[in-house]
Write an enzyme that holds these catalytic residues in place. Structure first.
Site, PDB file in Angstrom:
ATOM      1  CG  LEU A  86      26.677  37.594  20.723  1.00  0.00           C
ATOM      2  CD1 LEU A  86      25.221  37.824  21.111  1.00  0.00           C
ATOM      3  CD2 LEU A  86      27.389  38.931  20.532  1.00  0.00           C
ATOM      4  CG  ASP A  87      32.556  37.327  24.822  1.00  0.00           C
ATOM      5  OD1 ASP A  87      33.045  36.616  23.929  1.00  0.00           O
ATOM      6  OD2 ASP A  87      32.996  38.451  25.125  1.00  0.00           O
ATOM      7  CG  PHE A  88      29.208  32.116  29.584  1.00  0.00           C
ATOM      8  CD1 PHE A  88      28.682  30.922  29.126  1.00  0.00           C
ATOM      9  CD2 PHE A  88      29.099  32.417  30.945  1.00  0.00           C
ATOM     10  CE1 PHE A  88      28.058  30.040  29.991  1.00  0.00           C
ATOM     11  CE2 PHE A  88      28.478  31.542  31.811  1.00  0.00           C
ATOM     12  CZ  PHE A  88      27.965  30.358  31.337  1.00  0.00           C
ATOM     13  CE  LYS A 124      32.696  40.773  27.655  1.00  0.00           C
ATOM     14  NZ  LYS A 124      32.483  39.339  27.669  1.00  0.00           N
TER      15      LYS A 124
END
Ligand code: URA
Length: 230
Positions: A101-103, A187
């Site tokens: 998962l992204d930050f 995104k």
């Protein structure tokens, strides 16, 4: 690796002896007698011939974590805390993340040392849905669901995304279900409509649901029945 190959790789048995051991039902994998030479032997399997243990088998480990924002989905990072920093377990070097998962993305993260299990969970071919709760900057139009369902062309990877299902929960809120995990996929899908994702939270991966009891940053071992769902 197949059990016949595992055994004949050992200096003490040749192929003829291995065939006989199997026919004579002298080989056990995880306590069960096996005679099929194709039987799988994993690093986690206990392998015995007669009363001799040839491989103890290391324990397979599976965890679910509620990833908080502001931490990196990596095993090491020079600047930021990583999801593995949140886990207090021995032999952390053995563990890997199934589906990063992204930050700032939050929610369900699976961590394990079992590579073939985690591949089944994440590879697009198994088509297990990964469900995300999404909040966006602009309103989400009715055309989004149609486009996401048809698939979007990602030029960098030269591929079209697999059909995804979008359910509107409010003007700027939705639940999106995708079966793959391309780089920044959600995104980029909303980015196609110039709509920025402000909040992204993974609720489930296939049959595995984020446990409500886990606060951000907390984790627990998966239950046996959860492991067997994959
Ligand atoms: N898609 C994204 O864009 N980010 C994530 O963290 C997960 C899916």
């Amino acid at each position: 690796m197949r059990v016949d190959r595992f055994l004949s790789n050992l200096p003490r048995f040749n192929r003829q002896q291995v065939r006989l051991l199997l026919v004579e039902k002298r080989v056990r994998v995880d306590g069960k007698v096996v005679s099929d030479p194709h039987t799988d032997v994993l690093e986690f399997s206990r392998v015995e011939v007669d009363e001799q243990v040839l491989q103890i088998g290391k324990p397979a480990r599976y965890f679910m974590l509620n990833k908080p924002p502001g931490c990196v989905s990596a095993t090491r990072d020079p600047q930021h805390p990583t999801v593995l920093d949140l886990i207090d377990e021995p032999h952390k070097d053995d563990l890997h993340i199934a589906g990063r998962l992204d930050f700032n993305t939050t929610g369900l993260m699976i961590i394990t040392n079992d590579g073939s299990w985690s591949r089944r969970l994440t590879q697009p071919q198994t088509k297990l849905p990964k469900v995300y709760y999404v909040e966006t900057e602009q309103e989400i139009g009715p055309e989004y669901a149609v486009t996401f369902n048809q698939g979007l062309y990602f030029a960098f990877e030269d591929l079209t995304t697999q059909p995804a299902e979008l359910v509107l929960l409010g003007p700027k809120l939705a639940r999106l279900s995708i079966v793959e995990g391309r780089y920044h996929q959600v995104k980029r899908m909303f980015g196609h409509f110039d709509n920025k994702v402000l909040r992204l939270h993974r609720e489930s991966m296939g049959p595995l649901l984020l446990d409500d009891a886990l606060k951000p940053g907390e984790y627990r071992a998966l239950r046996t029945e959860e492991i067997h769902l994959i």
